[in-house]
Design a protein around this motif. Structure first.
Motif, short mmCIF file in Angstrom:
data_model
loop_
_atom_site.label_atom_id
_atom_site.label_comp_id
_atom_site.label_asym_id
_atom_site.label_seq_id
_atom_site.Cartn_x
_atom_site.Cartn_y
_atom_site.Cartn_z
N ASP A 1 -2.81 -10.17 10.24
CA ASP A 1 -4.08 -10.04 10.97
C ASP A 1 -5.08 -9.14 10.25
N GLY A 2 -4.66 -8.52 9.13
CA GLY A 2 -5.55 -7.70 8.34
C GLY A 2 -5.89 -6.35 8.94
N ALA A 3 -5.29 -6.01 10.08
CA ALA A 3 -5.66 -4.79 10.78
C ALA A 3 -4.57 -3.74 10.76
N ALA A 4 -3.32 -4.13 10.51
CA ALA A 4 -2.19 -3.20 10.64
C ALA A 4 -1.25 -3.32 9.45
N VAL B 1 0.82 -1.20 0.00
CA VAL B 1 0.00 0.00 0.00
C VAL B 1 0.86 1.26 0.00
N ARG B 2 0.20 2.37 -0.35
CA ARG B 2 0.85 3.67 -0.23
C ARG B 2 0.47 4.26 1.12
N VAL B 3 1.45 4.78 1.86
CA VAL B 3 1.24 5.35 3.18
C VAL B 3 1.54 6.84 3.08
N VAL B 4 0.49 7.67 3.20
CA VAL B 4 0.64 9.12 3.04
C VAL B 4 0.70 9.75 4.42
N VAL B 5 1.80 10.45 4.69
CA VAL B 5 2.02 11.09 5.99
C VAL B 5 2.37 12.56 5.73
N GLY B 6 1.49 13.46 6.14
CA GLY B 6 1.75 14.87 5.88
C GLY B 6 1.88 15.12 4.40
N SER B 7 2.98 15.73 3.99
CA SER B 7 3.19 16.09 2.58
C SER B 7 4.00 15.05 1.82
N MET B 8 4.36 13.96 2.47
CA MET B 8 5.15 12.94 1.79
C MET B 8 4.45 11.59 1.88
N TYR B 9 4.98 10.65 1.12
CA TYR B 9 4.41 9.31 1.18
C TYR B 9 5.52 8.27 1.13
N GLY B 10 5.18 7.11 1.61
CA GLY B 10 6.05 5.94 1.51
C GLY B 10 5.20 4.75 1.14
N THR B 11 5.72 3.59 1.45
CA THR B 11 5.06 2.33 1.11
C THR B 11 4.90 1.53 2.40
N GLY B 12 3.97 0.62 2.41
CA GLY B 12 3.78 -0.26 3.56
C GLY B 12 3.21 -1.59 3.10
N VAL B 13 3.03 -2.50 4.06
CA VAL B 13 2.55 -3.84 3.72
C VAL B 13 1.57 -4.30 4.79
N LEU B 14 0.42 -4.80 4.34
CA LEU B 14 -0.63 -5.27 5.23
C LEU B 14 -0.23 -6.61 5.85
N LEU B 15 -0.27 -6.67 7.17
CA LEU B 15 0.18 -7.88 7.87
C LEU B 15 -0.93 -8.90 8.01
#
Length: 404
Positions: A41-44, A25-39
């Protein structure tokens, strides 16, 4: 992501919806973004701590999913950065982002890599970083919508080995065993960064090779379908007699290196952090519900309680079992989300929970069952001659009378 050997418009570099990477997934924080991965348990979502430590510190994010159902943005409900995150040296650069609503049911959930044999293994990098090529570096400017790309590389070494070799030149004070590095190879010895600097010779994976770039921070490095690394940073190190970078810029080009946080070294922090946030967990084995009402939308958690009743000869011993769901009259992908992995019961624990997500719908159907198999106990046993335990859960229909 990912600067690649092939053009980013080449279908072989794209991680399209339905390709098995919809939990990236794309993780948008403030004015920048990064990437992440769904673990699992489907919640985090697992991502990088430095996304939340900009000039202004942030404690929230928007998480953007791209699946076959389209694009969905979900706000975070909570963010937890690793308590020992070291900004200066990028040690412990991990964060967990909990979602404020259910993740799409067709987004993959991923387990974590738990063995410590990552070095030398081929990895798959997936992320939303700025595209580009090894020959020219990341595109600048790049004003298009971020795209999810993929590439391969190989974990070459622990970053502490590079830190040791560089000596006084080193910009790191890396914690041994916590970061893994790889270089971006083009098949030429003069650009083999880790071959030249620490004698980890390797000329790459040809057209499949790639490296992370800006926007890939927090993105996964998979071994198989398990998350083995979390993207942290890139660098263009050089030695007294070696300048492997193909150009003079830090732009994710051939001859540069990247570092990932080693997920296996953080599995206890990840596991226990997730468990503390499980919704309405049973307080005792007797309180475990053997039935669950499916609801009409989203997912509903159902729990399995794994109890350790033995004695640890070493108080630091970690007990574990492997587990996997199995369809009965309830079908994986239709009635529940399949999961499998390894459950760790850590020191000072005598039990742990396995969470399975039940999928809601509004289709009248009979009550249905599915199974969880538990096997391969380590640090204990199921009893003489017993190699597997199986539990069953019943999904109760709430959509009217079946057949009428």
């Amino acid at each position: 992501m990912v600067t690649t050997v092939l053009p980013y418009t080449d279908a072989r570099t794209r991680a399209l919806a339905g390709d098995g990477f919809d939990g990236v997934v794309r993780v948008v924080v403030g004015s920048m973004y990064g990437t992440g991965v769904l673990l699992f348990d489907g919640a985090a979502v697992l991502t990088a701590a430095h996304l939340f430590n900009q000039s202004t510190k942030f404690n929230s994010a928007n998480v953007i999913f791209e699946t076959l159902s389209g694009t969905q943005t979900i706000a975070s409900s909570q963010v937890l950065t690793h308590p020992n995150y070291d900004t200066a040296n990028s040690n412990n650069d991990l964060a967990l982002v909990w979602l404020s609503q259910d993740a799409p049911t067709n987004a993959e959930r991923y387990g974590i890599y738990r063995a410590n044999n990552e070095i030398g293994q081929t990895i798959t990098l997936v992320g939303y970083g700025i595209p580009g090529s090894g020959a020219l570096g990341a595109l600048s400017p790049f004003n298009e919508r971020p795209v999810r790309l993929k590439a391969n590389n190989q974990f070459d070494a622990d970053v502490a080995l590079l830190d040791k070799y560089m000596g006084e030149q080193s910009i790191w004070e890396a914690v041994n065993g916590k970061q893994l590095i790889a270089d971006f190879d083009n098949g030429l010895a003069q650009n083999d960064a880790l071959g030249l600097l620490i004698q980890k010779v390797g000329l790459g994976l040809g057209s499949a090779e790639g490296l992370i770039s800006k926007g890939d921070s927090g993105g996964p490095a998979f071994i198989g379908n398990l998350v083995a690394g979390v993207a942290s940073y890139t660098s263009r190190p050089s030695g007294l007699d070696a300048v492997p970078d193909i150009n003079s810029l830090s732009d994710s080009s051939f001859g540069e290196i990247a570092s990932w946080q080693r997920v296996s070294a953080y599995q206890q922090w990840i596991d226990q952090s997730l468990r503390t946030m499980y919704p309405n967990p049973p307080a005792s084995q007797a309180a475990v519900q053997k039935t669950v009402t499916e609801t009409n939308v989203g997912t509903t958690p159902v729990y399995f309680w794994v109890q350790f009743t033995g004695f640890r000869t070493d108080p630091k011993q970690i007990v574990s079992v492997d587990y996997a769901t199995r369809s009965g009259t309830a079908l994986a992908g239709q009635d529940f989300i399949a999961t499998q992995g390894s459950l760790k019961i850590y020191p000072n624990e005598d039990h742990a929970l396995i969470l399975v997500e039940v999928i809601g719908d509004n289709i009248p159907e009979p009550d249905e069952t599915f199974y969880l198999d538990v096997f391969n106990p380590v640090g204990g046993s199921f009893g003489p001659g017993v190699v597997q335990l199986t539990a069953v859960r019943t999904i109760l229909n709430d959509d009217g009378i079946f057949g009428i």
